[in-house]
Design a protein around this motif. Structure first.
Motif, PDB file in Angstrom:
ATOM      1  N   ARG A 142      55.911  35.616  52.969  1.00  0.00           N
ATOM      2  CA  ARG A 142      55.371  36.947  52.660  1.00  0.00           C
ATOM      3  C   ARG A 142      53.889  36.945  53.066  1.00  0.00           C
ATOM      4  O   ARG A 142      53.035  36.442  52.335  1.00  0.00           O
ATOM      5  N   ALA A 143      53.593  37.475  54.226  1.00  0.00           N
ATOM      6  CA  ALA A 143      52.233  37.430  54.765  1.00  0.00           C
ATOM      7  C   ALA A 143      51.395  38.554  54.169  1.00  0.00           C
ATOM      8  O   ALA A 143      51.591  39.724  54.502  1.00  0.00           O
ATOM      9  N   GLU A 144      50.464  38.203  53.302  1.00  0.00           N
ATOM     10  CA  GLU A 144      49.640  39.190  52.606  1.00  0.00           C
ATOM     11  C   GLU A 144      48.414  39.540  53.448  1.00  0.00           C
ATOM     12  O   GLU A 144      47.493  38.733  53.599  1.00  0.00           O
ATOM     13  N   VAL A 145      48.441  40.746  54.011  1.00  0.00           N
ATOM     14  CA  VAL A 145      47.358  41.208  54.876  1.00  0.00           C
ATOM     15  C   VAL A 145      46.037  41.280  54.122  1.00  0.00           C
ATOM     16  O   VAL A 145      44.977  40.900  54.646  1.00  0.00           O
ATOM     17  N   CYS A 146      46.072  41.747  52.883  1.00  0.00           N
ATOM     18  CA  CYS A 146      44.857  41.867  52.074  1.00  0.00           C
ATOM     19  C   CYS A 146      44.570  40.528  51.400  1.00  0.00           C
ATOM     20  O   CYS A 146      44.804  40.348  50.205  1.00  0.00           O
ATOM     21  N   SER A 147      44.106  39.573  52.189  1.00  0.00           N
ATOM     22  CA  SER A 147      43.814  38.227  51.702  1.00  0.00           C
ATOM     23  C   SER A 147      42.699  37.633  52.548  1.00  0.00           C
ATOM     24  O   SER A 147      42.255  38.241  53.518  1.00  0.00           O
ATOM     25  N   LEU A 209      37.931  43.913  51.881  1.00  0.00           N
ATOM     26  CA  LEU A 209      38.699  42.843  52.516  1.00  0.00           C
ATOM     27  C   LEU A 209      39.709  43.414  53.512  1.00  0.00           C
ATOM     28  O   LEU A 209      39.821  42.933  54.653  1.00  0.00           O
ATOM     29  N   GLN A 210      40.426  44.441  53.092  1.00  0.00           N
ATOM     30  CA  GLN A 210      41.417  45.046  53.982  1.00  0.00           C
ATOM     31  C   GLN A 210      40.751  45.695  55.197  1.00  0.00           C
ATOM     32  O   GLN A 210      41.244  45.573  56.329  1.00  0.00           O
TER      33      GLN A 210
END
Length: 381
Positions: A142-147, A209-210
């Motif tokens: 699960r690739a969390e873009v907001c990281s 961050l995003q």
């Protein structure tokens, strides 16, 4: 000599119909299927219960619940994995894609999202290689873009890891799953302690961050899926434009679209739609998004996922069978359809030559009661 097991006098849930008959398994695969109510000598009398293919789960966060059984309480990885594995077997799930978050927040924000994906993958595969697991485990990143760490974490995975699914996830508040920011606040503050001021700073941190890394991280996720040979999934698509973008990336499955418009767009693009079993059973989304039952009525629901309640998968499939007036069709959403979506051609149907992943259950007052689970011809629950 090959040892055979025969299940007789069963209601067999095939791909398109339910028939009364028997199933013979040998060497971990289905060797024969026949019709009729006879019970040959030595056969197991199913007594009219249902036999179905084992359930195929593409997205469950359940292992994380075992890793953190209470807020800020960590549990040993191996123990958590074994407990998770046995819970799934007891729910009739014989193939699982364990959804593991990649992309962490390592700044001192109090958000509690440390890095763990590489270690967890190694632990799951190690347990599998040692023969400690009862069912078939695969990896879903699960690739969390907001990281902050997504690219570095993705780079830790290689083709030999045989990653099955990579999904693009963006949980930035104010869009996708959390269009309603109050739902995001309820979700996060229910797990973490924040003062009002700290909560405000945390939201500002996520927005920044995003804005700074979101586009770069999304591109890196698409590239990683291609490099790893994994099925690419989108997550929480809300608009037709977002689905169009997913389609250009090569997305094959859409996890939990949040609106009818997104589900319609997925259908038009040939992207399979996954909805959560808890959404269906509870009668709606806990985030206030589109109801799975509504999409089922519109023929916009292709696959079910237990998401965060493993026992909900079989229950929701039976409920879908009631909605559609077709139990075989309802069960396909948790057997053949998910297997086909990720290219697993050896399971998901009761057919000669398929893996002997089989469950036995009855239905009491519209509620399925699981009796037995068999994985590759071995009883595991």
């Amino acid at each position: 000599m090959t040892a055979e097991t025969t299940f007789a006098n069963a209601r067999l849930i095939l791909n398109d119909e339910v028939i009364t008959g028997s199933v013979v398994i040998a060497d971990g695969v289905i060797a024969d299927i026949a019709t009729g109510t006879s019970v040959p000598a030595g056969a197991i009398d199913i007594e009219g219960d249902y036999l179905s293919p084992g359930l195929v789960e593409l997205h469950t966060d359940n292992v994380e619940r075992h890793l953190e059984p209470r807020p800020k309480v960590s549990w040993p990885f191996r123990a958590a994995i074994l407990a998770h594995d046995r819970e799934l077997a007891g729910a009739g799930i014989t193939t699982v894609f364990d959804a593991i978050r990649v992309g962490s927040i390592v700044s001192d924000t109090g958000s509690g999202y440390p890095k763990y994906a590489r270690q967890m993958t190694d632990e799951i595969m190690g347990a599998r290689d040692l023969g400690l697991l009862r069912i078939s485990h695969h990896i879903h990143l699960r690739a969390e873009v907001c990281s902050e760490t997504l690219i570095d974490e993705l780079d830790e995975f290689l083709t030999e890891d045989r990653i099955g699914i990579v999904s693009i996830m963006d949980h930035t508040p104010g869009q996708r799953q959390f269009v309603d920011i109050s739902k995001f606040e309820t979700y996060i503050r229910g797990k973490r302690t924040y003062t009002d001021e700290k909560w405000r700073r945390y939201l500002e941190f996520l927005y920044e961050l995003q804005a700074r890394l979101g586009t770069k991280h999304e591109a890196a996720t698409v590239a990683a899926a291609k490099r790893l040979g994994a099925t690419l999934a989108s997550h929480d698509d809300t608009t037709a434009d977002q689905v169009a973008t997913s389609h250009t990336y090569g997305v094959r499955v859409a996890e939990f679209p949040t609106t009818v418009a997104a589900a319609d767009a997925c259908h038009a693009k040939g992207i399979a739609t996954i909805m959560g079993a808890p959404n269906l059973i509870r009668g709606g989304s806990h985030s206030g998004n589109v109801a799975a039952a509504d999409l089922a009525q519109m023929d916009r629901l292709d696959i079910l996922s237990s998401d965060y309640v493993p026992a909900g998968l079989l229950m929701a499939a039976v409920q879908l069978g009631d909605i559609w007036g077709n139990l075989a069709r309802g069960m396909r959403t948790v057997t053949a359809a998910p297997a086909q979506a990720v290219g697993l051609a050896d399971r998901g149907t009761l057919a000669v030559g398929q893996r002997a992943d089989i469950i036995r259950f009855s239905i009491n007052d519209k509620t399925p009661v699981l009796q037995e689970t068999w994985s590759a011809g071995k009883r595991v629950s």
